[in-house]
Design a protein around this motif. Structure first.
Motif, PDB file in Angstrom:
ATOM      1  N   ALA A   1       0.831  -1.204   0.000  1.00 48.26           N
ATOM      2  CA  ALA A   1       0.000   0.000   0.000  1.00 48.26           C
ATOM      3  C   ALA A   1       0.869   1.259   0.000  1.00 48.26           C
ATOM      4  CB  ALA A   1      -0.929  -0.007   1.213  1.00 48.26           C
ATOM      5  N   ALA A   2       1.960   1.238   0.768  1.00 44.17           N
ATOM      6  CA  ALA A   2       2.859   2.394   0.823  1.00 44.17           C
ATOM      7  C   ALA A   2       3.540   2.630  -0.527  1.00 44.17           C
ATOM      8  CB  ALA A   2       3.907   2.176   1.915  1.00 44.17           C
ATOM      9  N   MET A   3       3.933   1.542  -1.190  1.00 40.45           N
ATOM     10  CA  MET A   3       4.576   1.670  -2.507  1.00 40.45           C
ATOM     11  C   MET A   3       3.623   2.283  -3.527  1.00 40.45           C
ATOM     12  SD  MET A   3       6.599  -1.995  -2.576  1.00 40.45           S
ATOM     13  CE  MET A   3       6.629  -2.038  -4.377  1.00 40.45           C
ATOM     14  N   TRP A   4       2.390   1.797  -3.556  1.00 41.47           N
ATOM     15  CA  TRP A   4       1.433   2.308  -4.532  1.00 41.47           C
ATOM     16  C   TRP A   4       0.975   3.726  -4.199  1.00 41.47           C
ATOM     17  CZ3 TRP A   4      -0.067   0.637  -9.253  1.00 41.47           C
ATOM     18  CH2 TRP A   4       0.389  -0.633  -9.629  1.00 41.47           C
ATOM     19  N   THR A   5       0.939   4.050  -2.895  1.00 45.28           N
ATOM     20  CA  THR A   5       0.625   5.434  -2.510  1.00 45.28           C
ATOM     21  C   THR A   5       1.709   6.376  -3.008  1.00 45.28           C
ATOM     22  OG1 THR A   5      -0.576   4.706  -0.526  1.00 45.28           O
ATOM     23  CG2 THR A   5       0.218   6.983  -0.564  1.00 45.28           C
ATOM     24  N   GLY A   6       2.970   5.974  -2.814  1.00 41.38           N
ATOM     25  CA  GLY A   6       4.087   6.779  -3.308  1.00 41.38           C
ATOM     26  C   GLY A   6       4.036   6.943  -4.821  1.00 41.38           C
ATOM     27  N   PHE A   7       3.686   5.870  -5.518  1.00 41.53           N
ATOM     28  CA  PHE A   7       3.616   5.926  -6.980  1.00 41.53           C
ATOM     29  C   PHE A   7       2.518   6.895  -7.441  1.00 41.53           C
ATOM     30  CE2 PHE A   7       1.899   4.198 -11.008  1.00 41.53           C
ATOM     31  CZ  PHE A   7       3.019   4.386 -11.802  1.00 41.53           C
ATOM     32  N   PHE A   8       1.345   6.854  -6.790  1.00 40.07           N
ATOM     33  CA  PHE A   8       0.263   7.757  -7.171  1.00 40.07           C
ATOM     34  C   PHE A   8       0.603   9.214  -6.850  1.00 40.07           C
ATOM     35  CE2 PHE A   8      -2.560   3.904  -6.887  1.00 40.07           C
ATOM     36  CZ  PHE A   8      -2.881   3.897  -8.242  1.00 40.07           C
ATOM     37  N   LEU A   9       1.334   9.434  -5.747  1.00 41.23           N
ATOM     38  CA  LEU A   9       1.765  10.791  -5.427  1.00 41.23           C
ATOM     39  C   LEU A   9       2.731  11.315  -6.483  1.00 41.23           C
ATOM     40  CD1 LEU A   9       2.275  10.537  -1.551  1.00 41.23           C
ATOM     41  CD2 LEU A   9       0.422  11.701  -2.776  1.00 41.23           C
ATOM     42  N   GLN A  10       3.549  10.408  -7.032  1.00 37.91           N
ATOM     43  CA  GLN A  10       4.426  10.805  -8.143  1.00 37.91           C
ATOM     44  C   GLN A  10       3.612  11.273  -9.347  1.00 37.91           C
ATOM     45  OE1 GLN A  10       6.880   6.957  -7.865  1.00 37.91           O
ATOM     46  NE2 GLN A  10       8.271   8.360  -8.908  1.00 37.91           N
ATOM     47  N   GLN A  11       2.519  10.569  -9.628  1.00 31.76           N
ATOM     48  CA  GLN A  11       1.693  10.916 -10.790  1.00 31.76           C
ATOM     49  C   GLN A  11       1.041  12.281 -10.625  1.00 31.76           C
ATOM     50  OE1 GLN A  11       2.374   8.601 -13.118  1.00 31.76           O
ATOM     51  NE2 GLN A  11       3.451   7.740 -11.355  1.00 31.76           N
ATOM     52  N   PHE A  12       0.818  12.692  -9.372  1.00 25.96           N
ATOM     53  CA  PHE A  12       0.229  14.014  -9.111  1.00 25.96           C
ATOM     54  C   PHE A  12       1.305  15.090  -8.970  1.00 25.96           C
ATOM     55  CE2 PHE A  12      -3.325  11.300  -7.617  1.00 25.96           C
ATOM     56  CZ  PHE A  12      -4.329  11.837  -8.404  1.00 25.96           C
ATOM     57  N   GLY A  13       2.558  14.726  -9.197  1.00 27.26           N
ATOM     58  CA  GLY A  13       3.636  15.711  -9.216  1.00 27.26           C
ATOM     59  C   GLY A  13       4.234  16.054  -7.874  1.00 27.26           C
ATOM     60  N   LEU A  14       3.923  15.270  -6.839  1.00 30.82           N
ATOM     61  CA  LEU A  14       4.486  15.585  -5.523  1.00 30.82           C
ATOM     62  C   LEU A  14       5.987  15.304  -5.478  1.00 30.82           C
ATOM     63  CD1 LEU A  14       3.728  16.605  -2.723  1.00 30.82           C
ATOM     64  CD2 LEU A  14       3.384  14.230  -2.013  1.00 30.82           C
ATOM     65  N   PHE A  15       6.410  14.265  -6.160  1.00 28.57           N
ATOM     66  CA  PHE A  15       7.838  13.952  -6.240  1.00 28.57           C
ATOM     67  C   PHE A  15       8.287  14.169  -7.684  1.00 28.57           C
ATOM     68  CE2 PHE A  15       6.311  11.463  -2.652  1.00 28.57           C
ATOM     69  CZ  PHE A  15       7.272  11.716  -1.696  1.00 28.57           C
ATOM     70  N   ARG A  16       8.962  15.288  -7.922  1.00 29.12           N
ATOM     71  CA  ARG A  16       9.394  15.641  -9.267  1.00 29.12           C
ATOM     72  C   ARG A  16      10.888  15.372  -9.437  1.00 29.12           C
ATOM     73  NH1 ARG A  16       5.821  18.742 -12.148  1.00 29.12           N
ATOM     74  NH2 ARG A  16       4.007  19.541 -11.013  1.00 29.12           N
ATOM     75  N   ASP A  17      11.270  15.122 -10.663  1.00 24.43           N
ATOM     76  CA  ASP A  17      12.673  14.922 -11.021  1.00 24.43           C
ATOM     77  C   ASP A  17      13.304  13.866 -10.115  1.00 24.43           C
ATOM     78  OD1 ASP A  17      12.422  16.868 -13.013  1.00 24.43           O
ATOM     79  OD2 ASP A  17      12.767  18.463 -11.538  1.00 24.43           O
ATOM     80  N   CYS A  18      14.324  14.253  -9.360  1.00 22.71           N
ATOM     81  CA  CYS A  18      15.033  13.291  -8.505  1.00 22.71           C
ATOM     82  C   CYS A  18      14.632  13.415  -7.038  1.00 22.71           C
ATOM     83  CB  CYS A  18      16.548  13.483  -8.638  1.00 22.71           C
ATOM     84  SG  CYS A  18      17.211  12.889 -10.212  1.00 22.71           S
ATOM     85  N   SER A  19      13.547  14.117  -6.766  1.00 20.00           N
ATOM     86  CA  SER A  19      13.102  14.288  -5.383  1.00 20.00           C
ATOM     87  C   SER A  19      12.766  12.931  -4.754  1.00 20.00           C
ATOM     88  CB  SER A  19      11.874  15.187  -5.344  1.00 20.00           C
ATOM     89  OG  SER A  19      11.383  15.308  -4.021  1.00 20.00           O
ATOM     90  N   GLY A  20      13.373  12.631  -3.607  1.00 23.39           N
ATOM     91  CA  GLY A  20      13.126  11.382  -2.902  1.00 23.39           C
ATOM     92  C   GLY A  20      13.945  10.213  -3.386  1.00 23.39           C
ATOM     93  N   SER A  21      14.793  10.404  -4.375  1.00 23.33           N
ATOM     94  CA  SER A  21      15.604   9.310  -4.906  1.00 23.33           C
ATOM     95  C   SER A  21      17.001   9.316  -4.283  1.00 23.33           C
ATOM     96  CB  SER A  21      15.720   9.426  -6.429  1.00 23.33           C
ATOM     97  OG  SER A  21      16.420  10.612  -6.782  1.00 23.33           O
TER      98      SER A  21
END
Length: 257
Positions: A20-40
Motif C-alpha cells: 500500500a505504501a509503494m502504490w501510494t508513493g507511486f500515485f503521489l508521483q503521478q500528481f507531481g508531488l515527487f518531481r525529477d530526482c526528489s526522494g531518490s
C-alpha cells in the motif's frame, strides 16, 4: 510441516502495508508531488541521502512498480512467516544498509569508466535483500523447514542473480542502463551478510530429548526388551538394511509412547 503450519497475521499485514505504501508513493508521483530526482538516491550527494528512506516507495513507471510488487509481497510473507522473531530487524536493517551502500557507490559507466548523474528509485534493493537472506539463511541454519523455503526462493527467484551485473556486460547499449545493478548488488551482499549474522537467532531447530548423547529412559529399555522377545528373528545376523528398519520402528514406538 504442513500439519503444524500456522499462518502468522504479521505475514499478511506487513506485506500488504508495504504494498500500500509503494502504490501510494507511486500515485503521489503521478500528481507531481515527487518531481525529477526528489526522494531518490543520488550517489555521493548530501541531498541524495533522503532517498535511502524514500526511494523504495517511488517507481519510474507502471511496469516498474508492478514488477516489484509481487516479489515484495511474496518475500515479505516468507520472511515474516518463517523468521518472525527477527523479520523486522532483517527488513529494516537491510533497507537502510542497502540504501547507504547504494549511495556510497559512484555511478560509473563500466564500458567507458565515465561518471554520470544518477537518480535511483524503486524497491528492487529490498527484493534482493530478502531473496538472498531467505536463500542463504536456510543454508547456514541447515534446518529442514527453512531449507524448503530456500529451495522455493531458489526455484522462483534464482534468476535474480543476473541482476547484480550491469546490463552493459550482456547487451550493446548506447547509454548506461536505467536498471540499477548497484541496488541489486548491494541488496544481495547485505542479504547474505544478514543471513550469516542472524544464523543463530530466531526460532531454534527442534531437538528431541533422545537426540542428546547422555539420554537414558527406563521405558525405552523396556520397549527394547519387549521388541527383542517378540521379534527374535530380527536379531539373527540381519543385514544392515533390516537393522535400520528395526531402529526406525523403535523410534516410532518411542514417539507414540
Amino acid at each position: 510441516m504442513l500439519k503444524n503450519f500456522q499462518l502468522s497475521p504479521k505475514a499478511i499485514f506487513y506485506p500488504m502495508l508495504m504494498l500500500a505504501a509503494m502504490w501510494t508513493g507511486f500515485f503521489l508521483q503521478q500528481f507531481g508531488l515527487f518531481r525529477d530526482c526528489s526522494g531518490s538516491i543520488i550517489p555521493l550527494t548530501p541531498e541524495g541521502l533522503k532517498g535511502v528512506f524514500f526511494s523504495p516507495f517511488l517507481h519510474g513507471n507502471l511496469e516498474h512498480i508492478i514488477g516489484n510488487s509481487l516479489p515484495i509481497v511474496v518475500l515479505m510473507f516468507l520472511l515474516y512467516q518463517f523468521y518472525q522473531p527477527i523479520a523486522s530487524k532483517v527488513f529494516f536493517t537491510g533497507w537502510i544498509a542497502t540504501g547507504l551502500l547504494v549511495w556510497l557507490l559512484p555511478p560509473i559507466d563500466i564500458m567507458t569508466g565515465d561518471f554520470y548523474y544518477s537518480c535511483i528509485i524503486g524497491a528492487s534493493g529490498l527484493v534482493y535483500v530478502m531473496a538472498f537472506f531467505l536463500f542463504f539463511s536456510g543454508v547456514f541454519r541447515w534446518d529442514l523447514k527453512l531449507l524448503a523455503v530456500t529451495l522455493l526462493v531458489g526455484m522462483y527467484y534464482g534468476g535474480l542473480v543476473w541482476g547484480v551485473f550491469p546490463e552493459e556486460l550482456f547487451y550493446n547499449l548506447d547509454a548506461p542502463s536505467k536498471i540499477s545493478w548497484q541496488s541489486h548488488l548491494s541488496g544481495a551482499v547485505v542479504g547474505v551478510i544478514l543471513a550469516f549474522i542472524f544464523k543463530n537467532s530466531g526460532e531454534k531447530k527442534k531437538k528431541y530429548i533422545w537426540e542428546f548423547p547422555d539420554y537414558y529412559n527406563e521405558k525405552d529399555d523396556k520397549l527394547w526388551m519387549q521388541y527383542k522377545e517378540n521379534h527374535p528373528e530380527d536379531f539373527r545376523e540381519m543385514p544392515q538394511k533390516k537393522k535400520d528398519a528395526v531402529w526406525e520402528q523403535l523410534d516410532e514406538l518411542r514417539k507414540r509412547s
